[in-house]
Write an enzyme that holds these catalytic residues in place. Structure first.
Site, PDB file in Angstrom:
ATOM      1  N   ARG A 151      44.819 -14.033   0.731  1.00 50.59           N
ATOM      2  CA  ARG A 151      43.704 -13.329   0.067  1.00 50.59           C
ATOM      3  C   ARG A 151      44.011 -13.004  -1.385  1.00 50.59           C
ATOM      4  O   ARG A 151      43.606 -11.960  -1.900  1.00 50.59           O
ATOM      5  CB  ARG A 151      43.339 -12.024   0.795  1.00 50.59           C
ATOM      6  CG  ARG A 151      43.051 -12.151   2.254  1.00 50.59           C
ATOM      7  CD  ARG A 151      41.744 -12.882   2.529  1.00 50.59           C
ATOM      8  NE  ARG A 151      41.546 -12.924   3.970  1.00 50.59           N
ATOM      9  CZ  ARG A 151      41.987 -13.903   4.740  1.00 50.59           C
ATOM     10  NH1 ARG A 151      42.576 -14.956   4.218  1.00 50.59           N
ATOM     11  NH2 ARG A 151      41.790 -13.853   6.032  1.00 50.59           N
ATOM     12  N   SER A 225      35.352  -6.736   4.387  1.00 50.33           N
ATOM     13  CA  SER A 225      36.584  -5.978   4.652  1.00 50.33           C
ATOM     14  C   SER A 225      36.836  -5.065   3.458  1.00 50.33           C
ATOM     15  O   SER A 225      36.963  -5.547   2.336  1.00 50.33           O
ATOM     16  CB  SER A 225      37.781  -6.911   4.791  1.00 50.33           C
ATOM     17  OG  SER A 225      37.569  -7.798   5.849  1.00 50.33           O
ATOM     18  N   GLU A 321      40.397  -3.998  -0.752  1.00 54.52           N
ATOM     19  CA  GLU A 321      40.218  -5.438  -0.941  1.00 54.52           C
ATOM     20  C   GLU A 321      39.208  -5.785  -2.043  1.00 54.52           C
ATOM     21  O   GLU A 321      39.499  -6.623  -2.900  1.00 54.52           O
ATOM     22  CB  GLU A 321      39.829  -6.071   0.404  1.00 54.52           C
ATOM     23  CG  GLU A 321      39.976  -7.562   0.464  1.00 54.52           C
ATOM     24  CD  GLU A 321      38.663  -8.252   0.254  1.00 54.52           C
ATOM     25  OE1 GLU A 321      38.684  -9.346  -0.272  1.00 54.52           O
ATOM     26  OE2 GLU A 321      37.611  -7.680   0.583  1.00 54.52           O
TER      27      GLU A 321
HETATM   28  P1  NAP Z   1      39.551  -9.961  13.866  1.00 52.83           P
HETATM   29  O1  NAP Z   1      38.957 -11.181  14.443  1.00 52.83           O
HETATM   30  O2  NAP Z   1      39.293  -8.640  14.490  1.00 52.83           O
HETATM   31  O3  NAP Z   1      41.119 -10.154  13.791  1.00 52.83           O
HETATM   32  C1  NAP Z   1      41.922  -9.033  13.470  1.00 52.83           C
HETATM   33  C2  NAP Z   1      43.089  -9.523  12.686  1.00 52.83           C
HETATM   34  O4  NAP Z   1      43.945 -10.282  13.498  1.00 52.83           O
HETATM   35  C3  NAP Z   1      42.680 -10.367  11.523  1.00 52.83           C
HETATM   36  O5  NAP Z   1      43.190  -9.731  10.419  1.00 52.83           O
HETATM   37  C4  NAP Z   1      43.347 -11.696  11.748  1.00 52.83           C
HETATM   38  O6  NAP Z   1      44.043 -12.137  10.591  1.00 52.83           O
HETATM   39  C5  NAP Z   1      44.399 -11.409  12.793  1.00 52.83           C
HETATM   40  N1  NAP Z   1      44.519 -12.540  13.720  1.00 52.83           N
HETATM   41  C6  NAP Z   1      43.795 -12.755  14.839  1.00 52.83           C
HETATM   42  N2  NAP Z   1      44.228 -13.871  15.473  1.00 52.83           N
HETATM   43  C7  NAP Z   1      45.227 -14.356  14.712  1.00 52.83           C
HETATM   44  C8  NAP Z   1      46.072 -15.503  14.820  1.00 52.83           C
HETATM   45  N3  NAP Z   1      45.948 -16.351  15.838  1.00 52.83           N
HETATM   46  N4  NAP Z   1      47.003 -15.706  13.850  1.00 52.83           N
HETATM   47  C9  NAP Z   1      47.114 -14.859  12.835  1.00 52.83           C
HETATM   48  N5  NAP Z   1      46.340 -13.775  12.664  1.00 52.83           N
HETATM   49  C10 NAP Z   1      45.424 -13.522  13.587  1.00 52.83           C
HETATM   50  O7  NAP Z   1      39.188  -9.872  12.294  1.00 52.83           O
HETATM   51  P2  NAP Z   1      37.821  -9.451  11.574  1.00 52.83           P
HETATM   52  O8  NAP Z   1      38.112  -8.278  10.729  1.00 52.83           O
HETATM   53  O9  NAP Z   1      36.676  -9.406  12.548  1.00 52.83           O
HETATM   54  O10 NAP Z   1      37.580 -10.685  10.607  1.00 52.83           O
HETATM   55  C11 NAP Z   1      37.316 -11.962  11.160  1.00 52.83           C
HETATM   56  C12 NAP Z   1      37.873 -13.025  10.262  1.00 52.83           C
HETATM   57  O11 NAP Z   1      37.162 -13.007   9.019  1.00 52.83           O
HETATM   58  C13 NAP Z   1      39.345 -12.805   9.948  1.00 52.83           C
HETATM   59  O12 NAP Z   1      40.001 -14.035   9.938  1.00 52.83           O
HETATM   60  C14 NAP Z   1      39.281 -12.171   8.574  1.00 52.83           C
HETATM   61  O13 NAP Z   1      40.424 -12.440   7.790  1.00 52.83           O
HETATM   62  C15 NAP Z   1      38.084 -12.864   7.984  1.00 52.83           C
HETATM   63  N6  NAP Z   1      37.540 -12.098   6.863  1.00 52.83           N
HETATM   64  C16 NAP Z   1      37.954 -12.480   5.605  1.00 52.83           C
HETATM   65  C17 NAP Z   1      37.525 -11.805   4.492  1.00 52.83           C
HETATM   66  C18 NAP Z   1      37.996 -12.261   3.156  1.00 52.83           C
HETATM   67  O14 NAP Z   1      38.341 -13.412   2.949  1.00 52.83           O
HETATM   68  N7  NAP Z   1      38.039 -11.376   2.207  1.00 52.83           N
HETATM   69  C19 NAP Z   1      36.658 -10.719   4.630  1.00 52.83           C
HETATM   70  C20 NAP Z   1      36.237 -10.353   5.926  1.00 52.83           C
HETATM   71  C21 NAP Z   1      36.723 -11.042   7.041  1.00 52.83           C
HETATM   72  P3  NAP Z   1      43.344 -12.858   9.337  1.00 52.83           P
HETATM   73  O15 NAP Z   1      42.566 -11.791   8.644  1.00 52.83           O
HETATM   74  O16 NAP Z   1      44.526 -13.294   8.541  1.00 52.83           O
HETATM   75  O17 NAP Z   1      42.532 -13.970   9.817  1.00 52.83           O
END
Ligand code: NAP
Length: 326
Positions: A151, A225, A321
């Site tokens: 990020r 986020s 963020e």
């Molecule tokens: P979530 O699905 O509740 O997951 C919680 C956290 O667990 C996330 O931070 C995710 O990391 C991590 N995670 C889950 N499975 C994983 C695996 N197999 N390996 C590594 N890490 C794992 O998350 P959420 O908040 O609802 O968001 C869903 C997705 O959208 C996430 O991937 C999140 O990063 C992404 N998102 C990105 C942004 C952005 O780019 N600014 C903003 C909002 C949401 P990761 O965050 O590293 O994936």
């Protein structure tokens, strides 16, 4: 987040020449400027921004190369990111399908190296063109030059404010998405009995999952986020696991683990709570929704209360963020 004041000037740029004109004139007049993409990931303070807010509206979509495995596309920075994802997934190209339904523009996407469900823009972005405000030249930066990391990139760290992104070039792949997928995605596909993995199936699954977890900013003002996930040293993770054996943690290499900040906030009993008019999203504590905040200071107080609670309980310092207009 429907917070913040007004700007002294607002304008749009539609070409690299527009960018050059605005940058040169604002420098001559001594007026600062701020480049905005879609605006959903930026927080503005109360009061007036005494400069020019520039909306990046540089459009364009062009397939510039194709071989037996890949198609390379060049896009204007003002193109809507999700329109691009929709278009290429329909063409059965893979590489960005997990990045579906992320608000914002193509030019903003590399700034924070957008990522979701295991994919990041840095996996498929080959290069980008930018106006360099230090030299007033249009430069091409390779994927390596952008120094993408979790990020993050040079555009929000060491070179913040230097480059205005004009175009991005993306290399997409022909073929099918391959498991293993993030467990939340895997489970969703299983529930829906989807066994054929196509770019479109993955996109639809991601859209459905996100709709439940991430509120639409047009309906419930939020910046996605609000906090970054926490990167924590192994010694502290080991220590915390003694006390919280269920704490989710993911090995990032180099003795660093990613701990989901949403989980930390939830453990502090703050999920669903209303703090200074800011609601900690009941579906995902990482998202803050402006329900009745009177301005930036309410948001700042809510942020402070959440950070303090996490820091006291876990000794982890959490970081905001979204960028701030300054
Ligand atoms: P979530 O699905 O509740 O997951 C919680 C956290 O667990 C996330 O931070 C995710 O990391 C991590 N995670 C889950 N499975 C994983 C695996 N197999 N390996 C590594 N890490 C794992 O998350 P959420 O908040 O609802 O968001 C869903 C997705 O959208 C996430 O991937 C999140 O990063 C992404 N998102 C990105 C942004 C952005 O780019 N600014 C903003 C909002 C949401 P990761 O965050 O590293 O994936």
């Amino acid at each position: 987040m429907q917070i913040g004041g007004t700007a002294r000037f607002v304008t749009e740029v539609h070409s690299a020449e527009d960018v050059r004109t605005i940058v040169t004139n604002s420098r001559k007049e001594g007026v600062p400027f701020y480049i905005l993409g879609g605006g959903s990931n930026v927080i503005a303070p109360d009061g007036r921004y005494n400069g020019i807010v520039i909306r990046n509206c540089i459009m364009g979509y062009e397939e510039i190369a194709e071989d037996k495995d890949t198609v390379t596309v060049k896009l204007g920075a003002g193109e809507v990111w999700d329109d691009f994802v929709k278009r290429v997934t329909r063409e059965n190209l893979i590489g960005v399908e997990a990045l579906s339904a992320i608000p914002g523009t193509c030019g903003a996407a590399p700034v924070q190296n957008i990522g979701a469900y295991g994919q990041e823009i840095s996996d498929t972005l080959t290069e980008l063109e930018a106006f360099d405000t230090q030299t007033d030249e249009i430069v091409t930066l390779s994927n390596d030059d952008c120094k993408f990391r979790y990020r993050n990139s040079i555009f929000r760290t060491e070179e913040q404010g230097r480059y205005i992104i004009l175009t991005i070039t993306m290399r997409l792949y022909k073929g099918s998405p391959m498991p293993p997928f993030y467990s939340v995605l895997e489970n969703h596909l299983k529930e829906k009995n989807i066994t054929e993995y196509t770019a479109t199936n993955i996109r639809e699954a991601v859209i459905e999952i996100r709709a439940n977890r991430l509120p639409n900013p047009a309906e419930k003002p939020n910046a996605g986020s609000f906090f970054k996930n926490s990167m924590v040293d192994k010694w502290l993770v080991d220590d915390l696991l003694q006390k919280y054996p269920d704490m989710p943690h993911f090995d990032m290499g180099g003795r660093i683990y990613k701990v989901p900040t949403g989980w930390l906030i939830e453990q502090c009993g703050l999920k669903g709570k209303l703090l200074h008019g800011i609601r900690v999203n009941p579906a995902n504590a990482l998202v803050l929704i402006n329900e009745s905040a009177r301005g930036y200071s309410d948001l700042a107080q809510a942020r402070e209360a959440i950070s303090k609670a996490v820091s006291e309980k876990f000794h982890i310092h959490i970081e905001q963020e979204p960028l701030e207009l300054a």
